[in-house]
Motif scaffolding. Structure first.
Motif, mmCIF file in Angstrom:
data_model
loop_
_atom_site.group_PDB
_atom_site.id
_atom_site.type_symbol
_atom_site.label_atom_id
_atom_site.label_comp_id
_atom_site.label_asym_id
_atom_site.label_seq_id
_atom_site.Cartn_x
_atom_site.Cartn_y
_atom_site.Cartn_z
ATOM 1 N N ILE A 1 11.034 0.981 5.572
ATOM 2 C CA ILE A 1 10.100 1.582 6.793
ATOM 3 C C ILE A 1 8.938 1.932 5.906
ATOM 4 O O ILE A 1 8.886 2.859 4.942
ATOM 5 N N PHE A 2 7.907 1.256 6.333
ATOM 6 C CA PHE A 2 6.459 1.468 5.485
ATOM 7 C C PHE A 2 5.427 1.279 6.763
ATOM 8 O O PHE A 2 5.360 0.479 7.460
ATOM 9 N N GLY B 1 8.813 9.815 1.452
ATOM 10 C CA GLY B 1 9.911 9.565 2.420
ATOM 11 C C GLY B 1 11.093 10.559 2.614
ATOM 12 O O GLY B 1 11.475 10.715 3.486
ATOM 13 N N LEU B 2 11.201 11.294 1.470
ATOM 14 C CA LEU B 2 12.270 12.540 1.817
ATOM 15 C C LEU B 2 11.881 13.548 2.642
ATOM 16 O O LEU B 2 12.673 14.062 3.501
ATOM 17 N N LYS B 3 10.460 13.858 2.760
ATOM 18 C CA LYS B 3 9.995 14.677 3.639
ATOM 19 C C LYS B 3 10.243 14.160 5.080
ATOM 20 O O LYS B 3 10.726 14.756 6.084
ATOM 21 N N THR C 1 0.839 -1.205 -0.123
ATOM 22 C CA THR C 1 -0.045 -0.027 0.196
ATOM 23 C C THR C 1 0.727 1.187 0.182
ATOM 24 O O THR C 1 0.478 2.146 -0.936
ATOM 25 N N ALA C 2 2.146 1.363 0.800
ATOM 26 C CA ALA C 2 2.679 2.528 1.069
ATOM 27 C C ALA C 2 3.547 2.425 -0.315
ATOM 28 O O ALA C 2 3.925 3.622 -0.721
ATOM 29 N N THR C 3 4.082 1.563 -0.625
ATOM 30 C CA THR C 3 4.790 1.338 -1.912
ATOM 31 C C THR C 3 4.230 2.192 -3.246
ATOM 32 O O THR C 3 4.594 2.879 -3.746
ATOM 33 N N ARG C 4 2.951 1.673 -3.582
ATOM 34 C CA ARG C 4 2.098 2.120 -4.322
ATOM 35 C C ARG C 4 1.893 3.632 -4.512
ATOM 36 O O ARG C 4 2.093 4.443 -5.166
ATOM 37 N N LEU C 5 1.680 4.179 -3.097
ATOM 38 C CA LEU C 5 1.643 5.534 -2.849
ATOM 39 C C LEU C 5 3.020 6.317 -3.039
ATOM 40 O O LEU C 5 2.866 7.426 -3.840
ATOM 41 N N ALA C 6 3.879 5.844 -2.631
ATOM 42 C CA ALA C 6 5.228 6.752 -2.617
ATOM 43 C C ALA C 6 5.949 6.424 -3.996
ATOM 44 O O ALA C 6 6.802 7.202 -4.224
ATOM 45 N N GLU D 1 8.920 -7.867 -6.070
ATOM 46 C CA GLU D 1 9.503 -7.146 -4.951
ATOM 47 C C GLU D 1 8.850 -7.737 -3.675
ATOM 48 O O GLU D 1 9.285 -7.756 -2.713
ATOM 49 N N ARG D 2 7.772 -7.895 -4.175
ATOM 50 C CA ARG D 2 6.656 -8.360 -2.928
ATOM 51 C C ARG D 2 7.034 -9.844 -2.537
ATOM 52 O O ARG D 2 7.434 -10.181 -1.322
ATOM 53 N N ILE D 3 7.452 -10.593 -3.803
ATOM 54 C CA ILE D 3 8.134 -11.906 -3.447
ATOM 55 C C ILE D 3 9.583 -11.730 -2.708
ATOM 56 O O ILE D 3 9.870 -12.619 -1.754
ATOM 57 N N ASN D 4 10.521 -10.996 -3.103
ATOM 58 C CA ASN D 4 11.602 -10.654 -2.519
ATOM 59 C C ASN D 4 11.460 -10.203 -0.933
ATOM 60 O O ASN D 4 12.400 -10.754 -0.344
#
Length: 147
Positions: free
Chosen positions: A74-75, A111-113, A20-25, A37-40
């Protein structure tokens, strides 16, 4: 809010927070890249990191995965962004390791913020070959004196 060590039974909740956070960021990531990456995350990263989950109202709402002083991930579920939950996870990492380092996509403004507000400073910028995106390496120095 409780922060505790990850257990294998937490995997589905951790993957949910991650995706969820990956798709947003990271809107630039393809569905194929995210699927791989989900498998990884499940098969490579989780077994090889020191991971801590945050539990809110009985539910796992995010996590931080550490490789020594490196923040591998960190998510949080987005509804908890800006509420001090990420800071609490980062405080745990800092309590365990002191100085911290992390890599973040330059296009990841969320993430940068967060890292900037926490006190991370840029060390370098480089290309992330699998995505073609720029990545920033950041460092947090514990107990840094401000003159």
């Amino acid at each position: 809010m409780q922060i505790r060590q990850y257990k294998d039974s937490d995997l589905d909740a951790v993957l949910s927070s991650w995706e969820t956070a990956t798709r947003l960021a990271h809107p630039f990531m393809t569905d194929e890249f995210i699927a791989q990456e989900r498998i990884n995350v499940a098969e490579v990263y989780m077994p090889n990191t020191d991971t801590w989950v945050v539990v809110i109202n009985g539910n796992i709402e995010g996590f931080i995965a550490l490789m020594g002083n490196e923040v591998g991930a960190i998510f949080l579920q987005p509804k908890y962004h800006g509420k001090g939950v990420g800071k609490a996870l980062m405080d745990k990492a800092q309590e365990l390791h002191g100085d911290l380092e992390v890599e973040v996509f330059k296009e990841n403004s969320i993430g940068l913020k967060f890292y900037s507000k926490y006190g991370f400073e840029q060390l370098e910028e480089k290309l992330h070959e699998p995505t073609g995106q720029q990545v920033l390496r950041l460092k947090f120095t514990a107990n840094k004196r401000v003159n």
